[in-house]
Scaffold this active site. Structure first.
Site, PDB file in Angstrom:
ATOM      1  N   ARG A  15       0.841  -1.191   0.000  1.00 15.17           N
ATOM      2  CA  ARG A  15       0.000   0.000   0.000  1.00 15.17           C
ATOM      3  C   ARG A  15       0.881   1.247   0.000  1.00 15.17           C
ATOM      4  NH1 ARG A  15      -3.623  -1.360   5.170  1.00 15.17           N
ATOM      5  NH2 ARG A  15      -1.622  -2.303   5.755  1.00 15.17           N
ATOM      6  N   LYS A  74       1.656   2.321   7.350  1.00 17.83           N
ATOM      7  CA  LYS A  74       2.003   1.590   8.571  1.00 17.83           C
ATOM      8  C   LYS A  74       2.984   2.383   9.421  1.00 17.83           C
ATOM      9  CE  LYS A  74       0.738  -1.811   9.687  1.00 17.83           C
ATOM     10  NZ  LYS A  74      -0.449  -2.070  10.548  1.00 17.83           N
ATOM     11  N   TYR A  93      -1.169   4.718  10.397  1.00 12.95           N
ATOM     12  CA  TYR A  93      -1.542   3.769  11.450  1.00 12.95           C
ATOM     13  C   TYR A  93      -0.353   3.602  12.388  1.00 12.95           C
ATOM     14  CZ  TYR A  93      -5.678   2.329   8.779  1.00 12.95           C
ATOM     15  OH  TYR A  93      -6.875   2.304   8.113  1.00 12.95           O
ATOM     16  N   HIS A  95      -0.862   2.059  16.161  1.00  8.58           N
ATOM     17  CA  HIS A  95      -1.091   0.926  17.078  1.00  8.58           C
ATOM     18  C   HIS A  95      -0.040   0.897  18.183  1.00  8.58           C
ATOM     19  CE1 HIS A  95      -4.241  -0.602  14.478  1.00  8.58           C
ATOM     20  NE2 HIS A  95      -3.428  -0.531  13.453  1.00  8.58           N
ATOM     21  N   GLU A 117      -6.066   5.053  13.365  1.00 11.49           N
ATOM     22  CA  GLU A 117      -7.010   4.181  14.079  1.00 11.49           C
ATOM     23  C   GLU A 117      -7.665   4.849  15.276  1.00 11.49           C
ATOM     24  OE1 GLU A 117      -3.030   3.290  16.081  1.00 11.49           O
ATOM     25  OE2 GLU A 117      -3.737   3.691  14.043  1.00 11.49           O
ATOM     26  N   VAL A 179     -14.926  -5.764  11.662  1.00 12.43           N
ATOM     27  CA  VAL A 179     -14.166  -6.932  11.205  1.00 12.43           C
ATOM     28  C   VAL A 179     -15.016  -8.192  11.282  1.00 12.43           C
ATOM     29  CG1 VAL A 179     -12.221  -8.455  11.727  1.00 12.43           C
ATOM     30  CG2 VAL A 179     -11.904  -5.976  11.739  1.00 12.43           C
ATOM     31  N   ASP A 198     -20.158 -11.659  21.028  1.00 11.20           N
ATOM     32  CA  ASP A 198     -19.886 -10.256  21.332  1.00 11.20           C
ATOM     33  C   ASP A 198     -20.459  -9.926  22.713  1.00 11.20           C
ATOM     34  OD1 ASP A 198     -18.985  -7.687  19.455  1.00 11.20           O
ATOM     35  OD2 ASP A 198     -20.319  -7.103  21.094  1.00 11.20           O
ATOM     36  N   SER A 220     -20.822 -13.041  24.577  1.00  9.63           N
ATOM     37  CA  SER A 220     -19.451 -13.490  24.797  1.00  9.63           C
ATOM     38  C   SER A 220     -19.144 -13.584  26.290  1.00  9.63           C
ATOM     39  CB  SER A 220     -18.473 -12.522  24.121  1.00  9.63           C
ATOM     40  OG  SER A 220     -17.148 -12.986  24.269  1.00  9.63           O
ATOM     41  N   VAL A 267      -7.166 -11.058  13.682  1.00 11.17           N
ATOM     42  CA  VAL A 267      -7.077  -9.732  13.072  1.00 11.17           C
ATOM     43  C   VAL A 267      -6.653  -8.698  14.106  1.00 11.17           C
ATOM     44  CG1 VAL A 267      -8.338  -8.020  11.695  1.00 11.17           C
ATOM     45  CG2 VAL A 267      -8.873 -10.441  11.439  1.00 11.17           C
ATOM     46  N   ALA A 268      -6.817  -9.022  15.385  1.00 10.86           N
ATOM     47  CA  ALA A 268      -6.441  -8.106  16.461  1.00 10.86           C
ATOM     48  C   ALA A 268      -4.957  -8.130  16.778  1.00 10.86           C
ATOM     49  CB  ALA A 268      -7.236  -8.437  17.733  1.00 10.86           C
ATOM     50  N   ASP A 270      -2.440  -6.671  15.533  1.00 15.94           N
ATOM     51  CA  ASP A 270      -1.735  -5.388  15.554  1.00 15.94           C
ATOM     52  C   ASP A 270      -1.976  -4.620  16.850  1.00 15.94           C
ATOM     53  OD1 ASP A 270      -4.362  -4.717  15.056  1.00 15.94           O
ATOM     54  OD2 ASP A 270      -3.984  -3.757  13.121  1.00 15.94           O
ATOM     55  N   PRO A 299      -0.039  -8.720  10.693  1.00 22.14           N
ATOM     56  CA  PRO A 299      -0.668  -7.503  11.209  1.00 22.14           C
ATOM     57  C   PRO A 299      -1.089  -6.506  10.133  1.00 22.14           C
ATOM     58  CG  PRO A 299       1.697  -7.430  11.554  1.00 22.14           C
ATOM     59  CD  PRO A 299       1.398  -8.780  10.998  1.00 22.14           C
ATOM     60  N   MET A 301      -2.744  -7.245   7.078  1.00 24.89           N
ATOM     61  CA  MET A 301      -3.460  -8.085   6.131  1.00 24.89           C
ATOM     62  C   MET A 301      -3.888  -7.359   4.859  1.00 24.89           C
ATOM     63  SD  MET A 301      -5.805 -10.379   8.714  1.00 24.89           S
ATOM     64  CE  MET A 301      -6.738 -11.099   7.383  1.00 24.89           C
TER      65      MET A 301
END
Length: 363
Positions: A15, A74, A93, A95, A117, A179, A198, A220, A267-268, A270, A299, A301
């Site tokens: 990217r 990133k 981003y 994180h 984010e 997500v 959830d 959850s 997916v979490a 990162d 991280p 994707m």
């Protein structure tokens, strides 16, 4: 304003921070854009495309970084720390909750670091710059999960959609946000059995209006997670706690109870990940097997689909980039959503959620 667009250095990250069409808009606003040579090649944008849009192509990362505003995708890698400087605005981003070393360096160097984010608006679409990549990551999670369930890739050899006479695979999704919702759409479309867990009853009610009886929706808690994970062919971690590390929802002991050859896609990752046995991987080496289960922890994707992802990201980030370019640091005073994106400013860690992760760095 001078705006730099360095080439991304993360493993197979194709990217790019600004597309040629975004460059054109910024040029029309009177700004100068300096794009590192070949920065857009992986996303399908040539140096000539950027030149035609009005950018200047520069030969090195240093010449792209040495600008008032740097727009990336990133977080800076260790090799790029030397380019960070006082008075510079970095928009990307970050994180930081999962990266103490970078957090410390941003504080030391005096860069104003704004994280995509954590840019936050009121209303339904609260995280406008995270959402497009969350959509892509959610959809890719099932795509990659299905691939690594193949026997040749180390998986159980399960076809998620099944065939007449053979039951479909089961996909368990931890988290019903963007997500998780997008992952469920793809999994349902492939014909899998799908469960979403959830902690928000309100969100589960919304998901019922979206999926009806095609998806099993569970509150959850530890008991429901334990029962669901044991039966999962594909487990997807889709937990987000804004600015903070993701909580560990699946212990090593629970992973041991999954079927051999099952697949986990977190997916979490990162934000630290929500599966105890999962650690970050890369596009070059995306998976490893632990406790008999295939683990996927890339991280970045969306970097796998850079043509789509770059344009989706730019559609959301460009208005903020234009505002930063037009107003400089004053943009933070006039745009509360952008101000919430600031993680580090004037040698101080300022984002409340990241402060909670690193209280000793608050001064």
């Amino acid at each position: 304003m001078e705006i730099g667009v360095p080439k991304e250095n993360k493993d197979q990250e194709f990217r790019v921070g600004l597309s040629p069409s975004s460059v054109r808009v910024l040029r029309e606003n009177g700004h100068s854009i300096f794009v590192e040579t070949q920065a857009g090649n992986g996303a399908g944008f040539s140096d000539d495309d950027y030149k035609s849009a009005g950018a200047e192509i520069v030969p090195t990362s240093e010449t792209a970084w040495n600008r008032e505003l740097v727009v990336k995708v990133k977080e800076p890698l260790t090799s790029e720390y030397k380019f960070l400087q006082k008075g510079q605005i970095l928009f990307t981003y970050l994180h930081l909750a999962a990266d103490r070393k970078l957090t410390e360096h941003l504080i030391d160097c005096g860069t104003t670091a704004i994280a995509y984010e954590t840019v936050e608006q009121p209303g339904a679409n609260k995280l406008p710059l995270l959402t497009p990549m969350s959509i892509i990551a959610g959809r890719l999670a099932v795509q990659f999960g299905a691939r690594f369930l193949e026997r040749q890739q180390g998986g159980r050899g399960v076809l998620l959609g099944g065939v007449p006479g053979v039951k479909p695979g089961k996909v368990v999704i931890l988290g019903g946000g963007v997500v998780g919702t997008e992952a469920a759409k793809i999994a349902v479309g492939m014909g899998a059995i799908v469960q979403i867990l959830d902690v928000s009853v309100e969100r589960l009610s919304y998901l019922e209006t979206l999926f009806g009886s095609r998806v099993e929706l569970l509150y959850s808690n530890s008991a429901h997670i334990e029962a669901a994970v044991k039966e999962a062919d594909l487990l997807i971690g889709a937990v987000l706690v804004l600015g903070r590390r993701a909580p560990i929802l699946v212990s090593r002991e629970l992973v041991k109870q999954m079927r051999p050859g099952s697949v986990i896609v977190d997916v979490a990752v990162d934000q630290g990940g929500c599966i105890e046995t999962l650690h970050p991987t890369s596009h070059t080496n995306p998976v490893y097997i632990e406790e008999g289960v295939v683990h996927y922890g890339v991280p970045n994707m969306p970097g796998a689909v850079p043509w789509t992802a770059t344009q989706a990201l730019n559609n959301s980030t460009l208005p903020y980039v234009v505002q930063l370019a037009n107003l400089g640091i004053m943009a933070l005073e006039v745009n509360p959503a952008l101000a919430k994106g600031v993680n580090v400013r004037n040698h101080h860690l300022v984002h409340p959620a990241v402060q909670e992760v690193f209280p000793d760095l608050v001064n």
